[in-house]
Design an enzyme around this catalytic site. Structure first.
Site, PDB file in Angstrom:
ATOM      1  CG  HIS A 264     -63.284 -64.548  25.217  1.00 46.40           C
ATOM      2  ND1 HIS A 264     -61.935 -65.148  25.391  1.00 46.40           N
ATOM      3  CD2 HIS A 264     -62.976 -63.618  24.586  1.00 46.40           C
ATOM      4  CE1 HIS A 264     -61.413 -63.820  25.038  1.00 46.40           C
ATOM      5  NE2 HIS A 264     -62.107 -63.257  24.158  1.00 46.40           N
ATOM      6  CG  ASP A 290     -61.337 -61.018  27.123  1.00 49.07           C
ATOM      7  OD1 ASP A 290     -61.121 -60.005  27.904  1.00 49.07           O
ATOM      8  OD2 ASP A 290     -61.381 -60.863  25.707  1.00 49.07           O
TER       9      ASP A 290
END
Length: 382
Positions: A264, A290
């Site tokens: 992420h 995310d």
């Protein structure tokens, strides 16, 4: 395995050719592995043995399953047990279709069934034997049926965090993945998960159950090959290394779906997308999870209400512009994403990028303000 997965919707002649080239035993063993994977844990109070008799042309095979309450069903080894409580029979072709076909395929008269083929010596056992056999049969038949569990339930049972945790993704996934569910897809997910000695793999197990004809690949920095099983493969790769990603995709792709649930880090998200999107098949999807890290500076995000261009959300904003390149840069040779992105659907913290041919005709490039004014003067209004 690719060939067997596709055989479920192929013509009988193609299945026969596959069996001829691979052998009855090899094909049957692969199918039995899948049955055991799909079968639920039985609740029968006493052990039950169920036989599956499979025929192909002049060849016949018997597989015996041992069903013990509270334990996974297994293939009985050695000699057949004295007491068989149920006998199921079908052709190998029908078994292929039952496992790797589609739910809407017609399967009339595709199997025989004999419940308690032999009279028990002690009839006082009969009531318990009927109950135990019914419970064991139901659990085994789940393995002989195309699974239709919803993703929320599969997520919870598989140990994935995509539902009812920090995330509520499975509803979006079901909407976007429904057209692919019954196809022989290849799925790559970046990030296998796990920590403190846990190998992770919850999402990979979920995808394997959801895509009953799918080949599932997971990518992680660490070796998690202990997770490997039929239709599920764990690969080692650094998602920040574009050359390594491309090499992996050339070996195991192209993919129908790529899911980035990795570090992420915003830079890693962009590197992975640029490296792997070319290896998504036309009609496939690239998913980014995310995206809240686009607003977290320590993850390469930016502070404030508008994410910067180098973040994951900045990437999505740019792809929306690329989708409309005909309108703003028609005379310039299109980039890969301008040419191949045909849809961008963003939900909270997750986005789906659809690949295809962005060839729809837009407004003529010579349309300037004067042309629009002329057009508007002769356009009827309500």
């Amino acid at each position: 395995m690719d060939r067997l997965l596709r055989a479920g919707t192929a013509a009988d002649a193609e299945i026969s050719l596959l069996v001829k080239e691979e052998g009855v035993d090899a094909v049957l063993d692969a199918l039995v592995d899948e049955v055991l994977y799909r079968a639920s844990v039985p609740a029968n109070p006493e052990p039950v043995h169920i036989a599956l008799d499979v025929t192909h042309d002049a060849e016949a095979r018997r597989v015996v399953f041992r069903c013990v309450g509270g334990e996974r069903i297994v293939r009985a080894e050695g000699e057949a047990p004295v007491e068989i409580c149920r006998e199921l029979g079908m052709t190998l072709t029908h078994l292929v279709r039952r496992i790797y076909g589609r739910p809407d395929q017609r399967r009339t008269g595709d199997f025989s069934d004999v419940f308690l083929p032999a009279r028990p010596d002690d009839l006082s056992r009969l009531p318990g034997l009927v109950v135990a056999t019914s419970l064991a049969s139901g659990a085994l038949m789940n393995g002989l049926t195309i699974p239709r569990d919803d993703l929320g339930a599969l997520c919870s049972s598989s140990g994935s965090d995509k539902w009812a945790s920090f995330h509520w993704y499975t509803g979006h996934y079901e909407r976007e993945f429904a057209p692919y569910r019954d196809e022989p897809v290849r799925i790559l997910e970046i990030g296998i998960g796990g920590f403190d000695g846990d190998l992770g793999g919850g999402s990979l197990r979920m995808w394997k159950r959801y895509f009953h004809r799918g080949q599932i690949f997971g990518l992680d920095l660490f070796d998690k090959s202990a997770l490997n099983e039929p239709r599920l493969t764990a690969l080692v790769c650094d998602q920040s290394d574009p050359a390594a990603l491309a090499a992996l995709a050339r070996e195991h792709g192209p993919f129908d779906i790529v899911i980035d649930d990795g570090s992420h880090e915003n830079q890693h998200v962009r590197i992975s997308f640029d490296a792997l999107f070319p290896f998504v098949r036309p009609g496939g999807l690239y998913v980014i999870e995310d995206m809240q890290t686009a607003y977290i500076p320590r993850m390469g995000g930016t502070e404030g209400p508008s994410a910067g261009p180098d973040t994951s959300i900045g990437l999505i904003k740019r792809l929306v512009d690329d989708l409309h390149y005909h309108e703003h840069s028609p005379a310039v040779a299109p980039t890969v994403t301008q040419r191949d992105v045909v849809g961008v659907r963003a939900y909270r913290n997750i986005a789906f990028v659809e690949k295809g041919t962005n060839g729809e005709v837009g407004i003529p490039p010579w349309m300037d303000d004067a042309a629009w004014a002329a057009l508007g003067a002769h356009t009827p209004t309500e």
